[in-house]
Design an enzyme around this catalytic site. Structure first.
Site, PDB file in Angstrom:
ATOM      1  N   LYS A   7      -2.501   2.689   9.621  1.00  0.00           N
ATOM      2  CA  LYS A   7      -1.444   3.255   8.755  1.00  0.00           C
ATOM      3  C   LYS A   7      -2.067   3.911   7.535  1.00  0.00           C
ATOM      4  O   LYS A   7      -1.677   5.009   7.123  1.00  0.00           O
ATOM      5  CB  LYS A   7      -0.525   2.100   8.383  1.00  0.00           C
ATOM      6  CG  LYS A   7       0.260   2.222   7.143  1.00  0.00           C
ATOM      7  CD  LYS A   7       1.191   1.032   6.957  1.00  0.00           C
ATOM      8  CE  LYS A   7       0.427  -0.204   6.512  1.00  0.00           C
ATOM      9  NZ  LYS A   7      -0.107  -0.105   5.149  1.00  0.00           N
TER      10      LYS A   7
ATOM     11  N   CYS B 193      -2.907  -2.221   8.793  1.00  0.00           N
ATOM     12  CA  CYS B 193      -3.383  -1.499   7.615  1.00  0.00           C
ATOM     13  C   CYS B 193      -4.269  -0.303   7.910  1.00  0.00           C
ATOM     14  O   CYS B 193      -3.921   0.819   7.539  1.00  0.00           O
ATOM     15  CB  CYS B 193      -4.067  -2.490   6.685  1.00  0.00           C
ATOM     16  SG  CYS B 193      -2.859  -3.572   5.917  1.00  0.00           S
TER      17      CYS B 193
ATOM     18  N   THR C  27       0.862  -1.184   0.000  1.00  0.00           N
ATOM     19  CA  THR C  27       0.000   0.000   0.000  1.00  0.00           C
ATOM     20  C   THR C  27       0.890   1.223   0.000  1.00  0.00           C
ATOM     21  O   THR C  27       1.694   1.412   0.909  1.00  0.00           O
ATOM     22  CB  THR C  27      -0.891   0.000   1.245  1.00  0.00           C
ATOM     23  OG1 THR C  27      -1.597  -1.247   1.244  1.00  0.00           O
ATOM     24  CG2 THR C  27      -1.872   1.141   1.234  1.00  0.00           C
TER      25      THR C  27
ATOM     26  N   LYS D 288      -7.171   1.503  -3.156  1.00  0.00           N
ATOM     27  CA  LYS D 288      -6.748   0.798  -1.946  1.00  0.00           C
ATOM     28  C   LYS D 288      -6.985   1.659  -0.710  1.00  0.00           C
ATOM     29  O   LYS D 288      -7.607   1.227   0.262  1.00  0.00           O
ATOM     30  CB  LYS D 288      -5.261   0.416  -2.062  1.00  0.00           C
ATOM     31  CG  LYS D 288      -4.645  -0.101  -0.785  1.00  0.00           C
ATOM     32  CD  LYS D 288      -5.207  -1.446  -0.390  1.00  0.00           C
ATOM     33  CE  LYS D 288      -4.664  -1.833   0.978  1.00  0.00           C
ATOM     34  NZ  LYS D 288      -5.292  -3.055   1.491  1.00  0.00           N
TER      35      LYS D 288
HETATM   36  C1  UDX Z   1       3.178  -4.821   3.804  1.00  0.00           C
HETATM   37  C2  UDX Z   1       2.790  -3.377   3.967  1.00  0.00           C
HETATM   38  O1  UDX Z   1       2.957  -3.077   5.354  1.00  0.00           O
HETATM   39  C3  UDX Z   1       1.359  -3.146   3.616  1.00  0.00           C
HETATM   40  O2  UDX Z   1       1.085  -1.773   3.613  1.00  0.00           O
HETATM   41  C4  UDX Z   1       1.124  -3.631   2.241  1.00  0.00           C
HETATM   42  O3  UDX Z   1      -0.264  -3.565   1.988  1.00  0.00           O
HETATM   43  C5  UDX Z   1       1.661  -5.023   2.015  1.00  0.00           C
HETATM   44  O4  UDX Z   1       2.989  -5.205   2.488  1.00  0.00           O
HETATM   45  P1  UDX Z   1       2.952  -6.753   5.494  1.00  0.00           P
HETATM   46  O5  UDX Z   1       3.133  -7.915   4.623  1.00  0.00           O
HETATM   47  O6  UDX Z   1       2.118  -6.837   6.715  1.00  0.00           O
HETATM   48  O7  UDX Z   1       2.337  -5.562   4.690  1.00  0.00           O
HETATM   49  O8  UDX Z   1       4.416  -6.239   5.902  1.00  0.00           O
HETATM   50  P2  UDX Z   1       5.368  -6.963   6.925  1.00  0.00           P
HETATM   51  O9  UDX Z   1       4.648  -8.034   7.652  1.00  0.00           O
HETATM   52  O10 UDX Z   1       6.043  -5.872   7.627  1.00  0.00           O
HETATM   53  O11 UDX Z   1       6.411  -7.723   5.961  1.00  0.00           O
HETATM   54  C6  UDX Z   1       7.264  -7.015   5.158  1.00  0.00           C
HETATM   55  C7  UDX Z   1       8.431  -7.970   4.842  1.00  0.00           C
HETATM   56  O12 UDX Z   1       9.294  -7.338   3.898  1.00  0.00           O
HETATM   57  C8  UDX Z   1       9.287  -8.301   6.072  1.00  0.00           C
HETATM   58  O13 UDX Z   1       9.465  -9.695   6.142  1.00  0.00           O
HETATM   59  C9  UDX Z   1      10.621  -7.596   5.793  1.00  0.00           C
HETATM   60  O14 UDX Z   1      11.732  -8.313   6.296  1.00  0.00           O
HETATM   61  C10 UDX Z   1      10.642  -7.594   4.272  1.00  0.00           C
HETATM   62  N1  UDX Z   1      11.479  -6.551   3.689  1.00  0.00           N
HETATM   63  C11 UDX Z   1      11.423  -5.279   4.173  1.00  0.00           C
HETATM   64  C12 UDX Z   1      12.317  -6.891   2.615  1.00  0.00           C
HETATM   65  O15 UDX Z   1      12.364  -8.033   2.197  1.00  0.00           O
HETATM   66  N2  UDX Z   1      13.064  -5.918   2.033  1.00  0.00           N
HETATM   67  C13 UDX Z   1      13.066  -4.634   2.508  1.00  0.00           C
HETATM   68  O16 UDX Z   1      13.790  -3.801   1.954  1.00  0.00           O
HETATM   69  C14 UDX Z   1      12.234  -4.301   3.616  1.00  0.00           C
HETATM   70  C1  UDX Z   2      -7.993  -4.851   6.520  1.00  0.00           C
HETATM   71  C2  UDX Z   2      -8.910  -4.843   5.312  1.00  0.00           C
HETATM   72  O1  UDX Z   2     -10.124  -5.533   5.646  1.00  0.00           O
HETATM   73  C3  UDX Z   2      -8.245  -5.538   4.137  1.00  0.00           C
HETATM   74  O2  UDX Z   2      -9.074  -5.459   2.994  1.00  0.00           O
HETATM   75  C4  UDX Z   2      -6.918  -4.831   3.854  1.00  0.00           C
HETATM   76  O3  UDX Z   2      -6.243  -5.449   2.789  1.00  0.00           O
HETATM   77  C5  UDX Z   2      -6.044  -4.865   5.083  1.00  0.00           C
HETATM   78  O4  UDX Z   2      -6.716  -4.245   6.184  1.00  0.00           O
HETATM   79  P1  UDX Z   2      -7.258  -6.504   8.419  1.00  0.00           P
HETATM   80  O5  UDX Z   2      -6.650  -5.260   8.981  1.00  0.00           O
HETATM   81  O6  UDX Z   2      -6.438  -7.738   8.306  1.00  0.00           O
HETATM   82  O7  UDX Z   2      -7.795  -6.179   6.911  1.00  0.00           O
HETATM   83  O8  UDX Z   2      -8.510  -6.895   9.309  1.00  0.00           O
HETATM   84  P2  UDX Z   2     -10.068  -6.538   9.306  1.00  0.00           P
HETATM   85  O9  UDX Z   2     -10.798  -7.806   9.371  1.00  0.00           O
HETATM   86  O10 UDX Z   2     -10.392  -5.576   8.240  1.00  0.00           O
HETATM   87  O11 UDX Z   2     -10.233  -5.800  10.744  1.00  0.00           O
HETATM   88  C6  UDX Z   2      -9.539  -4.594  10.926  1.00  0.00           C
HETATM   89  C7  UDX Z   2      -9.878  -4.102  12.329  1.00  0.00           C
HETATM   90  O12 UDX Z   2     -11.246  -3.687  12.389  1.00  0.00           O
HETATM   91  C8  UDX Z   2      -9.693  -5.148  13.434  1.00  0.00           C
HETATM   92  O13 UDX Z   2      -9.079  -4.530  14.555  1.00  0.00           O
HETATM   93  C9  UDX Z   2     -11.130  -5.575  13.768  1.00  0.00           C
HETATM   94  O14 UDX Z   2     -11.242  -5.959  15.124  1.00  0.00           O
HETATM   95  C10 UDX Z   2     -11.894  -4.288  13.510  1.00  0.00           C
HETATM   96  N1  UDX Z   2     -13.297  -4.492  13.145  1.00  0.00           N
HETATM   97  C11 UDX Z   2     -13.596  -5.143  11.982  1.00  0.00           C
HETATM   98  C12 UDX Z   2     -14.277  -3.955  13.961  1.00  0.00           C
HETATM   99  O15 UDX Z   2     -13.983  -3.373  15.018  1.00  0.00           O
HETATM  100  N2  UDX Z   2     -15.590  -4.094  13.600  1.00  0.00           N
HETATM  101  C13 UDX Z   2     -15.945  -4.744  12.441  1.00  0.00           C
HETATM  102  O16 UDX Z   2     -17.138  -4.854  12.183  1.00  0.00           O
HETATM  103  C14 UDX Z   2     -14.924  -5.295  11.618  1.00  0.00           C
END
Ligand code: UDX
Ligand code: UDX
Length: 436
Positions: free
Chosen positions: A265, A262, A122, A206
């Site tokens: 952020k 997500c 994102t 997004k």
């Molecule tokens: C990430 C972003 O946070 C999110 O906004 C986007 O939608 C999808 O990618 P997430 O997969 O949760 O989400 O990130 P994270 O769990 O922090 O994993 C990122 C990975 O990238 C880590 O394993 C980190 O070691 C790796 N990384 C980071 C690299 O391989 N190269 C880099 O330069 C920096």
């Molecule tokens: C979210 C988006 O749903 C997904 O599409 C995007 O790619 C990443 O961010 P995620 O953060 O994994 O996914 O979880 P989600 O199930 O969306 O819940 C997000 C937060 O909202 C959680 O803390 C959950 O407890 C809260 N939530 C969700 C509520 O408080 N009420 C609801 O009805 C649904």
């Protein structure tokens, strides 16, 4: 069968790589974290995601997926290079792009053939153009052709595999329509709507999607706070609203608010983008404020019920930001524990999956327990923070005997208020006014 490289093996990158491999492609996943890659070679998952271990294991056995920290190995013969590295919040809410920049630079330095770069992370609107500029400088007159496609992920933690395999839609944005069509072919077998647009629009879809979902939750939480006062039942309100097809029943569960890697952020980043372009996102700012208030609300509620919290024993069930994940990023429970700790409460807590990650972020004086019953032994109040399945049918007679006080604050409206009231508990929900 396509040759796909995924940079970043986090919640998004590893799920994306594993699912593409499960669909029959040849996938190479790169991460800079050697420990993570070593673990993956041993079948150790770096994240808790139901179903992930099985598809990684199946693909690894069939040699359709491999893991490396070495860019030349990762990019050899790659047709498509997906970026799924972290884009965490910077100090004033903007997305920290250092990891995306470093990944793009490493790709530019290493790759020796034409490719399509696909951005899954994102990223702020305009990032695709910024990446293209970086690559143009590098590949001018080299004969290497590249295109950029924005392909934002919509994966929810805990259901990421099914969200990938049965998406509501795939969004693709590019200046090169042919490139978008090539990426669309990767998703063809999923038989879902595929929206092809330009890069900035795809990046905006997004942010707008996540911000709307966060707004929907903050909306119902504001309604819950009013329901608490007027004696209405927010669960029935949400049901009544959700029957309107223009509103829909999902994401109307009132509670202690949204966390995760997500929503927090992305909403902050969208506010920052709006302000950078000279407009005030008033609604988005209110969405954030309401969410912050929900965490403080439960602490004020406990003070209202128990008086001074100093020395009071509070048992907390659930720590992860939502069920079926170990992710503690921006978890409401972590903030609530911080506030309770500041007020001198004695806190015990348990979570089915997030105990390891919690150790690193919770105050040291929090007692981490092995099971829900240990948490509430001698407690003055029990707070439910994460609605894990295993909390749905606890032995409340036993809990009544074990507790010192009998206050239950149900932060996710998980339990049956009347049943617990009949057992002698003082039950409080979020927006269940008649149990206030
Ligand atoms: C990430 C972003 O946070 C999110 O906004 C986007 O939608 C999808 O990618 P997430 O997969 O949760 O989400 O990130 P994270 O769990 O922090 O994993 C990122 C990975 O990238 C880590 O394993 C980190 O070691 C790796 N990384 C980071 C690299 O391989 N190269 C880099 O330069 C920096
Ligand atoms: C979210 C988006 O749903 C997904 O599409 C995007 O790619 C990443 O961010 P995620 O953060 O994994 O996914 O979880 P989600 O199930 O969306 O819940 C997000 C937060 O909202 C959680 O803390 C959950 O407890 C809260 N939530 C969700 C509520 O408080 N009420 C609801 O009805 C649904």
């Amino acid at each position: 069968m396509s040759k796909i490289t995924v940079i970043g093996t986090g919640y998004v990158g590893l799920v994306t790589g594993a699912c593409f491999a499960d669909l029959g492609n040849s996938v190479m996943c790169l991460d800079i974290d050697q420990k993570r890659i070593d673990g993956l070679h041993k079948g150790i998952m770096p994240i808790f995601e139901p179903g992930l271990e099985e598809i990684v294991e199946r693909a690894y056995r069939a040699k359709r997926i491999d893991f490396t920290t070495d860019y030349p190995t990762a990019l050899k013969a790659a047709e498509y290079v997906f970026i799924a590295v972290g884009t965490p919040s910077g100090d004033n809410g903007e997305a920290d792009m250092q990891y995306v920049e470093s990944a793009v630079k490493k790709i530019a330095e290493t790759i020796d053939h034409s490719f399509i770069l696909v951005d899954k992370s994102t990223v702020p609107v305009g990032t695709g153009d910024w990446i293209a500029k970086m690559l143009q400088d590098r590949f001018a007159d080299s004969g290497i052709k590249f295109s950029i496609v924005s392909n934002p992920e919509f994966l929810r933690e805990g259901t990421a595999i099914s969200d990938f395999m049965r998406p509501d839609r795939v969004v693709l944005g590019s200046t090169d329509r042919a490139a978008s069509n090539k990426i669309a072919e990767l998703y063809e077998s999923l038989r879902c709507p595929i929206l092809i647009t330009d890069i900035r629009t795809a990046e905006m879809i997004k942010y707008a999607s996540n911000a709307f979902l966060a707004a929907k939750i903050s909306f119902i939480n504001e309604i819950a706070n009013i329901c608490d006062r007027v004696g209405a039942n927010v669960i029935d309100v949400a049901t009544g609203m959700g029957l309107d097809s223009r509103i829909g029943p999902k994401f109307l569960n009132a509670g202690i608010g949204w966390g995760g890697s997500c929503f927090p952020k992305d909403v902050k980043a969208l506010v920052h983008i709006a302000q950078e372009y000279g407009t005030q996102p008033q609604l988005l700012q209110a969405v954030i404020e309401i969410n912050k208030y929900q965490r403080k609300y439960v602490v004020h509620k406990l003070e209202e019920i128990l008086g001074d919290l100093k020395g009071k024993r509070i048992g907390i069930l659930g720590l992860a930001f939502k069920p079926d994940t170990d992710d503690m990023r921006e978890s409401p429970a972590a903030d609530i524990i911080k506030y309770l700790d500041q007020k001198g409460a004695n806190i015990s807590a348990y979570d089915p999956a997030a105990m390891e990650l919690s150790k690193a972020i919770l105050p040291k004086q929090v007692t981490l327990c092995e099971n829900p019953y240990q948490v509430i032994e001698g407690a003055d109040a029990l707070l439910l923070a994460t609605e894990w399945n295993e909390f749905k049918q606890l032995d409340f007679e036993k809990i009544y005997q074990l507790m010192h006080g009998h206050v239950i604050l149900d932060g996710r409206n998980l339990w049956d208020p009347q049943n617990l009231t009949d057992l002698g508990f003082h039950y409080y929900g979020i927006g269940l006014g008649q149990y206030n």
